[in-house]
Write an enzyme that holds these catalytic residues in place. Structure first.
Site, short mmCIF file in Angstrom:
data_model
loop_
_atom_site.label_atom_id
_atom_site.label_comp_id
_atom_site.label_asym_id
_atom_site.label_seq_id
_atom_site.Cartn_x
_atom_site.Cartn_y
_atom_site.Cartn_z
CB CYS A 85 26.76 -25.83 -57.90
SG CYS A 85 25.66 -24.50 -58.25
CG HIS A 195 22.83 -28.54 -59.52
ND1 HIS A 195 23.43 -28.84 -58.27
CD2 HIS A 195 22.66 -27.29 -59.65
CE1 HIS A 195 23.82 -27.74 -57.61
NE2 HIS A 195 23.25 -27.00 -58.20
CD GLU A 197 23.33 -32.37 -58.31
OE1 GLU A 197 23.19 -31.46 -57.45
OE2 GLU A 197 24.27 -32.44 -58.91
#
Length: 214
Positions: A85, A195, A197
């Site tokens: 990001c 992202h 994650e």
């Protein structure tokens, strides 16, 4: 998971989803150390640079922990770095937010700018346009979606290689008709605007691909 354990430093410079990134990396077999210590960040097998919020604030925090030097030192030695990001955005020369231009790490030429879209932030799941031969997206199909949360991005790619090194592989995405850089594979330097994650199984697979690359 099949990935052999690698030591990964998750850089803590006051900006980033550290816990979710740590859990995601550990889930795919990495031994993760959350650290603001430049020495530790240089020595680990891999380095992850997260980031959320304003470009200028992220750069201020990054400089406070010698982040630009650490990133540069690792890359000079061919040692892997993954930006996520705003952790990707700061790799470019500059960021332009509200008319304020901030110097970035300068690993890639170009500026991070506000997306030209009616609805911002760009928040949600999007497909991406991956290049042929991508290691980052190995095992994915074109329908795979990743989770984005951002209003700014690099909207052009201008790095020209000298022919002695492999050209970077650039992945693109679109929001509201505006096309932007969604990911880059540039030798040991990888980065994603989305992202991993927060991208479920797809994000876990991508992180596995990163760990397998070194």
């Amino acid at each position: 998971m099949t990935t052999s354990a690698k030591s990964v430093a998750l850089l803590d410079y006051g900006s980033g989803n550290l816990r979710s990134a740590q859990r995601a990396l550990e889930h795919v077999g990495a031994n993760v150390t959350v650290t603001s210590d430049p020495k530790v960040a240089v020595e680990m097998d891999g380095l992850v640079v997260p980031g959320v919020g304003a470009y200028a604030a992220c750069m201020k925090g990054l400089r406070a922990v010698e982040g630009p030097r650490v990133i540069g030192q690792r890359l000079a030695g061919g040692r892997p770095v993954l930006g996520i990001c705003v952790g990707m955005q700061v790799l470019f020369e500059t960021g332009n937010e509200h008319g304020i231009v901030t110097q970035g790490c300068g690993e890639w030429p170009g500026s991070v700018e506000r997306l030209q879209a009616d609805i911002l932030p760009h928040m949600g799941w999007n497909t991406v346009e991956t290049p042929e031969g991508s290691e980052m997206f190995a095992g994915f199909d074109e329908a795979t979606r990743f989770y984005f949360v951002h209003s700014y991005a690099a909207r052009e790619w201008s790095l020209v290689t000298d022919g002695r090194t492999r050209p970077p592989k650039v992945t693109w995405a679109s929001h509201g008709g505006d096309r932007f850089v969604a990911a880059v594979e540039n030798e040991p330097l990888w980065a994603t605007q989305f992202h991993p994650e927060k991208s479920g199984d797809a994000g876990a697979h991508l992180l596995e691909n990163w760990l397998k690359s070194f």
